[in-house]
Every structure is written in C-alpha cells, then in structure tokens.
Design an enzyme around this catalytic site. Structure first.
Site, mmCIF file in Angstrom:
data_model
loop_
_atom_site.group_PDB
_atom_site.id
_atom_site.type_symbol
_atom_site.label_atom_id
_atom_site.label_comp_id
_atom_site.label_asym_id
_atom_site.label_seq_id
_atom_site.Cartn_x
_atom_site.Cartn_y
_atom_site.Cartn_z
ATOM 1 N N LYS A 13 -13.598 -22.758 12.128
ATOM 2 C CA LYS A 13 -13.595 -22.377 13.547
ATOM 3 C C LYS A 13 -14.548 -21.218 13.821
ATOM 4 C CE LYS A 13 -9.215 -19.784 13.672
ATOM 5 N NZ LYS A 13 -9.095 -19.639 12.204
ATOM 6 N N ARG A 88 -2.719 -15.956 18.051
ATOM 7 C CA ARG A 88 -2.151 -16.591 16.869
ATOM 8 C C ARG A 88 -0.643 -16.805 17.025
ATOM 9 N NH1 ARG A 88 -6.615 -15.496 13.555
ATOM 10 N NH2 ARG A 88 -6.353 -15.773 11.368
ATOM 11 N N ARG A 127 -16.347 -20.397 0.613
ATOM 12 C CA ARG A 127 -16.693 -19.178 1.349
ATOM 13 C C ARG A 127 -16.468 -17.951 0.472
ATOM 14 N NH1 ARG A 127 -13.240 -18.375 6.546
ATOM 15 N NH2 ARG A 127 -11.696 -17.666 5.054
ATOM 16 N N ARG A 133 -15.607 -11.163 1.247
ATOM 17 C CA ARG A 133 -14.540 -10.849 2.195
ATOM 18 C C ARG A 133 -13.343 -10.281 1.450
ATOM 19 N NH1 ARG A 133 -13.021 -14.846 7.057
ATOM 20 N NH2 ARG A 133 -10.954 -14.330 6.254
ATOM 21 N N ARG A 144 -2.417 -17.654 3.380
ATOM 22 C CA ARG A 144 -2.962 -17.942 4.715
ATOM 23 C C ARG A 144 -2.786 -19.408 5.068
ATOM 24 N NH1 ARG A 144 -7.612 -14.810 3.720
ATOM 25 N NH2 ARG A 144 -9.024 -16.544 4.056
HETATM 26 P P1 AMP Z 1 -9.481 -14.678 10.461
HETATM 27 O O1 AMP Z 1 -10.857 -14.201 10.109
HETATM 28 O O2 AMP Z 1 -9.334 -15.100 11.890
HETATM 29 O O3 AMP Z 1 -8.952 -15.699 9.499
HETATM 30 O O4 AMP Z 1 -8.520 -13.409 10.310
HETATM 31 C C1 AMP Z 1 -8.441 -12.681 9.098
HETATM 32 C C2 AMP Z 1 -7.120 -11.921 9.036
HETATM 33 O O5 AMP Z 1 -7.034 -11.015 10.133
HETATM 34 C C3 AMP Z 1 -5.897 -12.803 9.142
HETATM 35 O O6 AMP Z 1 -5.516 -13.282 7.872
HETATM 36 C C4 AMP Z 1 -4.873 -11.834 9.715
HETATM 37 O O7 AMP Z 1 -4.385 -10.974 8.709
HETATM 38 C C5 AMP Z 1 -5.701 -10.979 10.651
HETATM 39 N N1 AMP Z 1 -5.753 -11.515 12.043
HETATM 40 C C6 AMP Z 1 -6.855 -11.957 12.713
HETATM 41 N N2 AMP Z 1 -6.548 -12.328 13.964
HETATM 42 C C7 AMP Z 1 -5.221 -12.092 14.107
HETATM 43 C C8 AMP Z 1 -4.308 -12.291 15.174
HETATM 44 N N3 AMP Z 1 -4.692 -12.799 16.352
HETATM 45 N N4 AMP Z 1 -3.001 -11.946 14.945
HETATM 46 C C9 AMP Z 1 -2.602 -11.439 13.775
HETATM 47 N N5 AMP Z 1 -3.402 -11.246 12.715
HETATM 48 C C10 AMP Z 1 -4.720 -11.572 12.881
#
Ligand code: AMP
Length: 191
Positions: A13, A88, A127, A133, A144
C-alpha cells in the site's frame, strides 16, 4: 480526492500510495513513515512509540490521532490526499470523520488491497533485506501480519457508506496501480 488505502502489512500500500500521489499531485500521508521519523529524531513522541513499533504492535490511538491531526491541519483546504496506514482502528476512523466534517470534507473512496499471507510474508522479507527499517525484524513481521490486518469493523464502516473498493494486490505493481486508478476513476486526474 480524499482517499484511504487499506491493506495488511506487506501488501504494497505504501508503494501504491506513492505511485498514485506522484501521478495525481495529492499528498501522501503515511503515519508509519511519520512515526519512524519521530523515532529517528528522538522526539518525545518517538520515545513513547518506539517499543510498540519494534514489537509490531499498533501505537495507542491518542498518540497517532494527535500526530495525524497536526499533519491534516497543515494541508491546504483543497489539497487531495491518500492516507496510507491511517485509520487503523474504528476510533481513529471516527476521529478522522469528525475532523474532515469540520473542514466540510469527507473520505471519497477507501481502497482495500488484499493478498494471501504467503505473498505478504514474502514481500515483507524482501523489503527487510533491502531497507534498514527498525520494525522489519522477523518477529515484528510475524506479529504485524497477525495483528495488523484491517479489522472487519473498520472495513465495514466504509463498506456501509458505499465507499469501499476491493483490489487484488497480488499481481505485479503496474497491474495493481492500474486497478487502483480505475477504482478511483482518475485516469487523467491532476488535482
Ligand atoms: P506502517 O509503515 O504503516 O506499516 O506502520 C509501521 C508501524 O507504525 C506499525 O507497525 C505501527 O506500530 C505504527 N503505526 C502506523 N500507523 C499507525 C496507526 N494508524 N495506528 C497505530 N499504529 C500505527
């Protein structure tokens, strides 16, 4: 347009949001990127969220909502956007609805990109080998995948409003981008 991209971790995404926003000129708002930056910069927020992120858990709603609202407030009123990784939870979705309503706006379309667990794990591993990361450890990836699929009540919130579009995220990147462009109806969009 105001668009949300939903999808499990690893579905692409973020990549698709970048491709669509490049093409349309909309803002790409990734709460994951914003949170990683906070951790990197060693801010007070970064210190509070670091542990959750390292474990692959969601950060508490109030922390993400506050950070997101600041970003939203900084956008020009007529600026379209793609939300990548927010909301989320249903609590975040309701906060988003309220904030947009106060600006006389709403979400136009929510794109739900899906793929099988095997494909997701493979993409996350790919990735992890390419980037450094913080939260791409095998254990965090497993958590996750288990805990961060978009919850059904969240998808239902947009489905009930007739705004959800399902997209198969398994084909190659170009094919998925084309499917999203078609779902958004923005083949020639520039705003
Ligand atoms: P992402 O890059 O979107 O996968 O986000 C990486 C990490 O950031 C996730 O595993 C969560 O720990 C945190 N995170 C990102 N967006 C949110 C959100 N909207 N609500 C809660 N945690 C978030």
């Amino acid at each position: 347009m105001n668009v949300i991209f939903f999808g499990p971790p690893g579905v692409g995404k973020g990549t698709q949001a970048a491709r669509i926003t490049q093409r349309t000129g909309w803002a790409h708002i990734s709460t994951g990127d914003m949170l990683r930056q906070q951790v990197k910069d060693g801010t007070a927020l970064g210190t509070r969220v670091n542990d959750y992120m390292q474990k692959g858990l969601l950060v508490p709603d109030e922390l993400v909502i506050e950070m997101f609202m600041e970003r939203l407030a900084g956008l020009r009123r007529d600026q379209g956007f793609v939300l990548d990784g927010f909301p989320r939870t249903i609590v975040q979705a309701c906060a988003l609805d309220d904030a947009l309503a106060r600006r006389g706006k709403s979400i136009d379309i929510a794109v739900n990109i899906h793929a099988s667990d095997a494909v997701l794990m493979q993409r996350m591993m790919g990735r992890a080998s390419e980037s450094a990361r913080l939260d791409d450890t095998p254990e965090a990836m497993r958590v996750r995948l288990e805990k961060q699929k978009p919850p059904p009540d969240l998808l239902d919130h947009y489905r009930a409003a007739g705004k959800l579009r399902d997209i198969d995220g398994q084909p190659d990147m170009e094919t998925v981008t084309s499917a999203i462009i078609e779902a958004l109806g923005v083949a020639n969009a520039t705003t």
